[in-house]
Scaffold this motif. Structure first.
Motif, PDB file in Angstrom:
ATOM      1  N   ASP A 149       0.858  -1.185   0.000  1.00 56.01           N
ATOM      2  CA  ASP A 149       0.000   0.000   0.000  1.00 56.01           C
ATOM      3  C   ASP A 149       0.895   1.237   0.000  1.00 56.01           C
ATOM      4  OD1 ASP A 149      -1.906   1.920   0.124  1.00 56.01           O
ATOM      5  OD2 ASP A 149      -2.757   1.313   2.041  1.00 56.01           O
ATOM      6  N   LEU A 150       1.446   1.546  -1.176  1.00 57.88           N
ATOM      7  CA  LEU A 150       2.482   2.561  -1.287  1.00 57.88           C
ATOM      8  C   LEU A 150       2.049   3.917  -0.773  1.00 57.88           C
ATOM      9  CD1 LEU A 150       3.983   1.570  -4.741  1.00 57.88           C
ATOM     10  CD2 LEU A 150       4.735   0.918  -2.457  1.00 57.88           C
ATOM     11  N   SER A 151       0.747   4.179  -0.774  1.00 54.82           N
ATOM     12  CA  SER A 151       0.286   5.478  -0.283  1.00 54.82           C
ATOM     13  C   SER A 151       0.421   5.598   1.232  1.00 54.82           C
ATOM     14  CB  SER A 151      -1.171   5.691  -0.686  1.00 54.82           C
ATOM     15  OG  SER A 151      -2.006   4.691  -0.120  1.00 54.82           O
ATOM     16  N   ALA A 152       0.466   4.439   1.898  1.00 49.90           N
ATOM     17  CA  ALA A 152       0.530   4.458   3.357  1.00 49.90           C
ATOM     18  C   ALA A 152       1.955   4.451   3.883  1.00 49.90           C
ATOM     19  CB  ALA A 152      -0.241   3.255   3.916  1.00 49.90           C
ATOM     20  N   GLY A 153       2.872   3.802   3.154  1.00 52.50           N
ATOM     21  CA  GLY A 153       4.251   3.731   3.607  1.00 52.50           C
ATOM     22  C   GLY A 153       4.442   2.660   4.675  1.00 52.50           C
ATOM     23  N   GLY A 154       5.707   2.448   5.081  1.00 49.05           N
ATOM     24  CA  GLY A 154       6.024   1.430   6.075  1.00 49.05           C
ATOM     25  C   GLY A 154       6.427   0.135   5.403  1.00 49.05           C
ATOM     26  N   SER A 155       7.520  -0.466   5.872  1.00 45.99           N
ATOM     27  CA  SER A 155       8.038  -1.670   5.235  1.00 45.99           C
ATOM     28  C   SER A 155       7.744  -2.909   6.066  1.00 45.99           C
ATOM     29  CB  SER A 155       9.547  -1.547   5.011  1.00 45.99           C
ATOM     30  OG  SER A 155      10.224  -1.433   6.244  1.00 45.99           O
ATOM     31  N   GLN A 156       7.743  -4.044   5.370  1.00 41.60           N
ATOM     32  CA  GLN A 156       7.547  -5.347   5.989  1.00 41.60           C
ATOM     33  C   GLN A 156       8.579  -6.301   5.409  1.00 41.60           C
ATOM     34  OE1 GLN A 156       3.287  -6.626   5.869  1.00 41.60           O
ATOM     35  NE2 GLN A 156       2.960  -4.679   4.802  1.00 41.60           N
ATOM     36  N   ALA A 157       8.724  -7.473   6.006  1.00 39.17           N
ATOM     37  CA  ALA A 157       9.661  -8.472   5.497  1.00 39.17           C
ATOM     38  C   ALA A 157       9.024  -9.855   5.585  1.00 39.17           C
ATOM     39  CB  ALA A 157      10.969  -8.440   6.283  1.00 39.17           C
ATOM     40  N   THR A 158       9.370 -10.709   4.643  1.00 34.06           N
ATOM     41  CA  THR A 158       8.913 -12.090   4.667  1.00 34.06           C
ATOM     42  C   THR A 158       9.960 -12.957   3.996  1.00 34.06           C
ATOM     43  OG1 THR A 158       7.016 -13.524   4.215  1.00 34.06           O
ATOM     44  CG2 THR A 158       7.684 -12.027   2.460  1.00 34.06           C
ATOM     45  N   ASP A 159       9.943 -14.252   4.301  1.00 34.76           N
ATOM     46  CA  ASP A 159      10.960 -15.186   3.805  1.00 34.76           C
ATOM     47  C   ASP A 159      10.380 -16.126   2.754  1.00 34.76           C
ATOM     48  OD1 ASP A 159      13.044 -14.290   5.547  1.00 34.76           O
ATOM     49  OD2 ASP A 159      12.074 -15.376   7.185  1.00 34.76           O
ATOM     50  N   PHE A 160      11.223 -16.451   1.747  1.00 36.90           N
ATOM     51  CA  PHE A 160      10.856 -17.412   0.708  1.00 36.90           C
ATOM     52  C   PHE A 160      12.006 -18.387   0.487  1.00 36.90           C
ATOM     53  CE2 PHE A 160       8.412 -13.591  -0.328  1.00 36.90           C
ATOM     54  CZ  PHE A 160       7.137 -14.109  -0.522  1.00 36.90           C
ATOM     55  N   ASP A 161      11.659 -19.548  -0.004  1.00 40.19           N
ATOM     56  CA  ASP A 161      12.691 -20.502  -0.402  1.00 40.19           C
ATOM     57  C   ASP A 161      13.388 -20.049  -1.682  1.00 40.19           C
ATOM     58  OD1 ASP A 161      12.200 -22.438   1.691  1.00 40.19           O
ATOM     59  OD2 ASP A 161      10.352 -22.944   0.620  1.00 40.19           O
ATOM     60  N   LEU A 162      12.678 -19.267  -2.497  1.00 38.76           N
ATOM     61  CA  LEU A 162      13.241 -18.755  -3.742  1.00 38.76           C
ATOM     62  C   LEU A 162      12.591 -17.410  -4.054  1.00 38.76           C
ATOM     63  CD1 LEU A 162      14.870 -19.040  -6.412  1.00 38.76           C
ATOM     64  CD2 LEU A 162      12.902 -20.290  -7.344  1.00 38.76           C
ATOM     65  N   VAL A 163      13.400 -16.449  -4.469  1.00 35.87           N
ATOM     66  CA  VAL A 163      12.896 -15.146  -4.894  1.00 35.87           C
ATOM     67  C   VAL A 163      13.313 -14.938  -6.351  1.00 35.87           C
ATOM     68  CG1 VAL A 163      12.862 -12.662  -4.502  1.00 35.87           C
ATOM     69  CG2 VAL A 163      13.121 -14.234  -2.559  1.00 35.87           C
ATOM     70  N   VAL A 164      12.336 -14.713  -7.223  1.00 41.35           N
ATOM     71  CA  VAL A 164      12.586 -14.546  -8.651  1.00 41.35           C
ATOM     72  C   VAL A 164      12.282 -13.099  -9.036  1.00 41.35           C
ATOM     73  CG1 VAL A 164      11.973 -15.290 -10.980  1.00 41.35           C
ATOM     74  CG2 VAL A 164      11.959 -16.947  -9.088  1.00 41.35           C
ATOM     75  N   PHE A 165      13.276 -12.424  -9.577  1.00 41.16           N
ATOM     76  CA  PHE A 165      13.090 -11.050 -10.036  1.00 41.16           C
ATOM     77  C   PHE A 165      12.787 -11.067 -11.533  1.00 41.16           C
ATOM     78  CE2 PHE A 165      15.413 -10.493  -6.137  1.00 41.16           C
ATOM     79  CZ  PHE A 165      14.903  -9.318  -5.596  1.00 41.16           C
ATOM     80  N   ALA A 166      11.562 -10.682 -11.856  1.00 43.83           N
ATOM     81  CA  ALA A 166      11.137 -10.528 -13.248  1.00 43.83           C
ATOM     82  C   ALA A 166      10.699  -9.082 -13.424  1.00 43.83           C
ATOM     83  CB  ALA A 166      10.004 -11.497 -13.556  1.00 43.83           C
ATOM     84  N   ASP A 167      11.563  -8.171 -12.990  1.00 45.38           N
ATOM     85  CA  ASP A 167      11.199  -6.759 -12.855  1.00 45.38           C
ATOM     86  C   ASP A 167      11.820  -5.873 -13.924  1.00 45.38           C
ATOM     87  OD1 ASP A 167      13.591  -7.440 -11.599  1.00 45.38           O
ATOM     88  OD2 ASP A 167      13.412  -5.965 -10.009  1.00 45.38           O
ATOM     89  N   GLY A 168      12.161  -6.448 -15.064  1.00 50.36           N
ATOM     90  CA  GLY A 168      12.470  -5.663 -16.242  1.00 50.36           C
ATOM     91  C   GLY A 168      13.835  -5.011 -16.269  1.00 50.36           C
TER      92      GLY A 168
END
Length: 393
Positions: A149-168
């Motif tokens: 919710d970019l309008s609200a701000g504030g960061s969070q964190a979570t864990d994954f077994d794999l993170v795939v960046f398909a961000d161009g």
């Protein structure tokens, strides 16, 4: 009918996908098909692409078939019958190379429709789709920090077994894995536009000295236009830079009246500079990986940017499913690098061939005419390494 494929159980694997474009959503679907728990992070308010068509060639069509989407693609898009080189200055076709023997078929489709198709399939298969969410960073052990919710701000964190960046092309993942690097301008800019009207179900490539225009139908009274011009000044990378239509029309003022009339029907256009990024050395490390333009940005002269990303997505899910994360990521990169290198080289070669002038232009057109008469299948044979490739086999 959906192609039958062998799937590997990934029910104990969590996968985070950064980027909700074509490559990211295809990866999400491919991992979900193998049982993984998948979450897609997209910073835009919704999953969509605006104002551009895409060509889905048979190599990517096989992936969509394996994922159960090919029949729907045929309904949403247009099946292409040919590629038609045209003399841009006269408007006359030089020859035509048939595509009707291709299986699966060669398709034209609006990007937004393909995104909707992929996102809908992801939702049905349990993929969590998070919009309005910007990923800030990721660690090698798979922890993702993001703002929701970019309008609200504030960061969070979570864990994954794999993170795939398909961000161009401006990928966070590419920087994390390889450090920051500056692209270089190729001396070419491109306009894109969608023009009202209909045309034959083919891709026309109107070529002239230092420039060319590709047009193809999208259905629903729409024609997709991509126009490329060589010039020394440049525009910023990206797809969303509105430009005065007069600039596009002026750039092609020496083209045939029929082509100028087509451009005259455009209601808006977008301009972007064509940059080359070197193929990055590292596509993966720890629990992080990159795919598509994040790993190998490709000039749009072979219509393979999205198609290669679709292939990447399937291969990544397959290798991780078969070999686990560590070995799977190594195999993914080793498998994909030779192919994308060849595709990038072929796209770069077309950048030259489309823009010939003088005697070279005359000789090239004569050669194309001769091939069309004597060996009409030569075009497809020359590209068999590309179109006949099957990453699902």
């Amino acid at each position: 009918m959906r192609k039958s494929i062998a799937t590997t159980d990934l029910t104990d694997t969590t996968v985070g996908i950064v980027g909700g474009g074509i490559g990211g959503l295809t990866a999400a679907l491919a991992f979900a098909d193998r049982g993984a728990t998948v979450c897609v992070f997209e910073q835009a308010p919704e999953f969509t692409e605006v104002g551009a068509g895409i060509q889905i060639t048979p190599n990517a069509g096989r992936v969509l078939d394996a994922l159960g989407l090919l029949q729907q693609l045929s309904v949403l898009g247009v099946v292409s019958e040919a590629v038609v080189p045209v003399d841009g200055l006269t408007g006359k076709p030089i020859t035509a190379f048939g595509l009707t023997k291709q299986s699966p078929s060669y398709h034209f489709v609006h990007r937004a429709k393909l995104i909707d198709l992929l996102a809908g399939a992801c939702g049905k298969r349990g993929v969590v789709l998070r919009t309005d969410t910007r990923v800030l960073s990721a660690t090698p052990d798979g922890q993702v920090t993001f703002e929701s919710d970019l309008s609200a701000g504030g960061s969070q964190a979570t864990d994954f077994d794999l993170v795939v960046f398909a961000d161009g092309i401006h990928s966070i993942g590419r920087i994390l894995l390889n450090g920051a690097s500056e692209p270089f301008f190729t001396g070419q800019v491109a306009w894109r536009a969608i023009v009202p009207g209909n045309m034959e179900p083919c891709a026309q490539i109107a070529m002239g000295p230092g420039k060319h225009i590709v047009t193809y139908p999208l259905g629903s009274d729409q024609i997709n236009v991509v126009a490329v011009q060589e010039r020394s000044d440049w525009a910023e990378e990206g797809w969303s830079h509105p430009d005065d239509l007069a600039n596009l029309q002026s750039a092609f003022s020496d083209f045939a009246p029929s082509i100028r009339e087509l451009l005259g029907r455009a209601e808006q256009s977008h301009l972007w500079g064509l940059f080359r990024h070197e193929l990055v050395e590292r596509w993966q490390s720890g629990r992080l990986a990159i795919l598509g333009d994040a790993a190998h940005p490709t000039l749009p002269f072979l219509a393979q940017g999205a198609n290669l990303a679709i292939e990447d997505a399937y291969v990544l899910a397959r290798t991780v499913g078969e070999l686990g994360v560590a070995e799977g990521l190594l195999t993914f990169q080793a498998t994909r690098v030779p192919r994308v290198k060849r595709a990038i080289a072929a796209a770069n070669a077309n950048a030259v061939n489309y823009h010939l002038s003088g005697s070279r232009r005359v000789v090239s057109q004569m050669a194309l005419k001769g091939i069309g008469r004597v060996a009409p299948d030569a075009f497809l044979k020359r590209l068999s390494w590309l179109y006949d490739h099957d990453v699902t086999a």
